[in-house]
Design a protein around this motif. Structure first.
Motif, PDB file in Angstrom:
ATOM      1  N   HIS A 189      62.200 -21.558  53.084  1.00  0.00           N
ATOM      2  CA  HIS A 189      61.745 -22.135  54.352  1.00  0.00           C
ATOM      3  C   HIS A 189      60.336 -21.622  54.621  1.00  0.00           C
ATOM      4  CE1 HIS A 189      61.936 -23.618  58.521  1.00  0.00           C
ATOM      5  NE2 HIS A 189      61.324 -22.497  58.835  1.00  0.00           N
ATOM      6  N   THR A 190      59.415 -22.513  54.895  1.00  0.00           N
ATOM      7  CA  THR A 190      58.031 -22.119  55.133  1.00  0.00           C
ATOM      8  C   THR A 190      57.697 -22.235  56.610  1.00  0.00           C
ATOM      9  OG1 THR A 190      57.379 -22.874  52.937  1.00  0.00           O
ATOM     10  CG2 THR A 190      55.622 -22.549  54.531  1.00  0.00           C
ATOM     11  N   THR A 191      57.249 -21.133  57.183  1.00  0.00           N
ATOM     12  CA  THR A 191      56.854 -21.125  58.582  1.00  0.00           C
ATOM     13  C   THR A 191      55.347 -21.361  58.695  1.00  0.00           C
ATOM     14  OG1 THR A 191      56.478 -18.728  58.601  1.00  0.00           O
ATOM     15  CG2 THR A 191      58.688 -19.505  59.124  1.00  0.00           C
ATOM     16  N   GLU A 192      54.936 -21.797  59.853  1.00  0.00           N
ATOM     17  CA  GLU A 192      53.513 -22.042  60.106  1.00  0.00           C
ATOM     18  C   GLU A 192      52.742 -20.727  60.065  1.00  0.00           C
ATOM     19  OE1 GLU A 192      50.700 -23.869  63.708  1.00  0.00           O
ATOM     20  OE2 GLU A 192      52.873 -23.643  63.970  1.00  0.00           O
ATOM     21  N   THR A 193      51.547 -20.777  59.489  1.00  0.00           N
ATOM     22  CA  THR A 193      50.695 -19.587  59.445  1.00  0.00           C
ATOM     23  C   THR A 193      49.326 -19.911  60.033  1.00  0.00           C
ATOM     24  OG1 THR A 193      49.998 -20.118  57.183  1.00  0.00           O
ATOM     25  CG2 THR A 193      51.830 -18.599  57.442  1.00  0.00           C
ATOM     26  N   PRO A 194      48.757 -19.006  60.825  1.00  0.00           N
ATOM     27  CA  PRO A 194      47.431 -19.217  61.407  1.00  0.00           C
ATOM     28  C   PRO A 194      46.340 -18.914  60.379  1.00  0.00           C
ATOM     29  CG  PRO A 194      48.270 -17.098  62.090  1.00  0.00           C
ATOM     30  CD  PRO A 194      49.360 -17.728  61.263  1.00  0.00           C
ATOM     31  N   PRO A 195      45.084 -19.258  60.673  1.00  0.00           N
ATOM     32  CA  PRO A 195      43.992 -18.967  59.746  1.00  0.00           C
ATOM     33  C   PRO A 195      43.805 -17.473  59.499  1.00  0.00           C
ATOM     34  CG  PRO A 195      43.293 -20.568  61.399  1.00  0.00           C
ATOM     35  CD  PRO A 195      44.615 -20.029  61.846  1.00  0.00           C
ATOM     36  N   GLY A 210      73.146 -15.548  59.937  1.00  0.00           N
ATOM     37  CA  GLY A 210      71.773 -16.024  60.108  1.00  0.00           C
ATOM     38  C   GLY A 210      70.764 -15.043  59.542  1.00  0.00           C
ATOM     39  N   ILE A 211      69.555 -15.548  59.309  1.00  0.00           N
ATOM     40  CA  ILE A 211      68.433 -14.723  58.889  1.00  0.00           C
ATOM     41  C   ILE A 211      67.455 -14.660  60.054  1.00  0.00           C
ATOM     42  CG2 ILE A 211      66.600 -14.407  57.212  1.00  0.00           C
ATOM     43  CD1 ILE A 211      69.415 -14.301  56.000  1.00  0.00           C
ATOM     44  N   GLY A 228      69.089 -22.279  54.928  1.00  0.00           N
ATOM     45  CA  GLY A 228      67.714 -22.045  55.346  1.00  0.00           C
ATOM     46  C   GLY A 228      67.222 -22.933  56.473  1.00  0.00           C
ATOM     47  N   GLN A 229      68.099 -23.703  57.066  1.00  0.00           N
ATOM     48  CA  GLN A 229      67.690 -24.572  58.173  1.00  0.00           C
ATOM     49  C   GLN A 229      67.515 -23.751  59.456  1.00  0.00           C
ATOM     50  OE1 GLN A 229      66.917 -27.935  57.832  1.00  0.00           O
ATOM     51  NE2 GLN A 229      67.101 -27.263  55.696  1.00  0.00           N
TER      52      GLN A 229
END
Length: 395
Positions: A189-195, A210-211, A228-229
């Motif tokens: 699962h890919t989470t959003e990452t900032p610059p 859960g994780i 992973g949802q």
């Protein structure tokens, strides 16, 4: 005379956002140690060393206790086990040789493994991760490799083990689940990452199917372990300011589950109690930290970004005490050791703080930077230093 700490955003950027080096060229002032009423006298009962340590790199690489042994690693690839009562070496492996990495790998032949994630252990197996993307499972009894997987993402925090899974968090937002027995990748699962984000990642936690993990966008999320949802997310910080540096809101602390709540803290954000089943925030208090939070005796203990150590009532978030004696000393996350909270600092000291009053009652000079929080087992505290030294401490 006390010296006030002046750690600005520029220094923080150099300290944690940079790819490798820990140290800034800017002068960072700190408080000198103050005298105190000595109530406890900690002492080193044995000392040994593990490889070459972590050099001047950012890391939270920590030892782990498995049964009667304590196992530790250095950055290059050496893993060693010692008898935890007397420090005698039990076994030693160099993973670069064992895994045949010196002849070539996807990054570059002959370079160190750059171990930075772990160590963690479960059921007689030790797990670790590297900045080169290696995830390795070792048999704790003899150091033999159970499996080795390459995930092609920097692993800089402890893996979570449970439900047949080994879950790691990558530096660019990936949460990756591997099969506990084979190392096969099961989901990602890919989470959003900032610059821009702080150097380091939150260690995931497996609990209640859960994780739980923090993100570099200021959230705590829960993923269903089976697939992973995402189940829910809770925001602990909202980016603000005109520059990316000012907008840093990482949650690098490991979530803490106690009763019906999940506790966690964000940099430039808040310390919060979150309902574990729903993600609703029960209370939040303004604290900024990138260190793990400790839950002990119905209280939360947190080291904030200014190196103040505070205790809060876990039910309502009321601050019970705050100790500001160690500003600028780059102190570690707190651990509980008997009736004390113990923190280490970059000048090579362990500080023993009364957990009820917040007053320093003991101190031990250990010789080098205490870069990561000690671990505690029964009456012994184990601490790994930047130069690779491994010490057992008792009161």
């Amino acid at each position: 005379m006390k010296q006030a700490k002046t750690l600005g955003l520029a220094a923080l950027a150099t300290l944690f956002v940079s790819g490798c080096s820990l140290f800034s060229t800017e002068e960072i002032t700190y408080k000198e140690l103050q005298s105190f009423d000595v109530k406890v006298t900690p002492k080193v009962v044995w000392e040994t060393s593990v490889g070459n340590g972590i050099d001047n790199y950012f890391s939270h690489l920590n030892p782990v206790v498995v049964s009667d042994s304590i196992i530790a690693a250095d950055r290059r690839g050496v893993v060693e086990a010692f008898n935890r009562e007397n420090g005698d070496q039990l076994w030693r492996v160099d993973l670069r040789d064992v895994l045949d990495l010196t002849k070539g790998a996807w990054w570059s032949a002959g370079e160190p493994m750059r171990i930075a994630g772990g160590l963690a252990a479960r059921n007689g197996v030790v797990y670790l991760g590297s900045e080169n993307g290696d995830v390795v499972a070792l048999n704790a009894e003899d150091g033999s490799v159970k499996w080795h997987q390459v995930v092609r993402s920097e692993i800089m925090s402890d893996p979570a083990i449970g439900g047949g899974l080994v879950v790691v968090k990558g530096s660019t937002g990936e949460v990756i689940a591997l099969d506990e027995e084979s190392g096969e990748e099961l989901w990602k699962h890919t989470t959003e990452t900032p610059p821009l984000s702080l150097r380091g990642t939150s260690s995931p936690v497996f609990e209640q199917g859960g994780i739980f993990v923090g993100t570099s966008t200021g959230k705590v999320i829960v993923l269903i372990a089976e697939n992973g949802q995402p189940a829910w997310e809770a925001r602990l910080a909202i980016p603000s300011g005109t520059t990316e540096l000012q907008r840093l809101v990482d949650v690098d602390s490991r979530p803490v589950l106690a009763g019906r709540f999940v506790y966690n803290v964000a940099y430039n954000g808040a310390l919060a109690a979150i309902e574990a089943n729903t993600g609703e925030i029960a209370w939040r208090r303004d604290y900024s930290s990138y260190q793990n939070v400790l839950f002990a005796g119905g209280r939360l203990f947190v080291t904030d970004a200014d190196d103040a150590v505070s205790a809060l009532d876990a039910q309502g978030g009321v601050e019970m005490w705050s100790n500001n004696d160690y500003n600028g000393r780059n102190v570690t996350a707190p651990v509980r050791f008997g009736d004390h909270i113990v923190i280490g600092d970059r000048f090579g000291y362990l500080h023993f703080i009364n957990l009820l009053s917040g007053v320093t009652e003991g101190r031990l000079e250990v010789g080098d930077d205490v870069y990561t929080a000690p671990i505690v087992v029964n009456d012994t505290l184990y601490v790994q230093l930047r130069d690779g030294s491994l010490l057992a401490v008792r009161i």
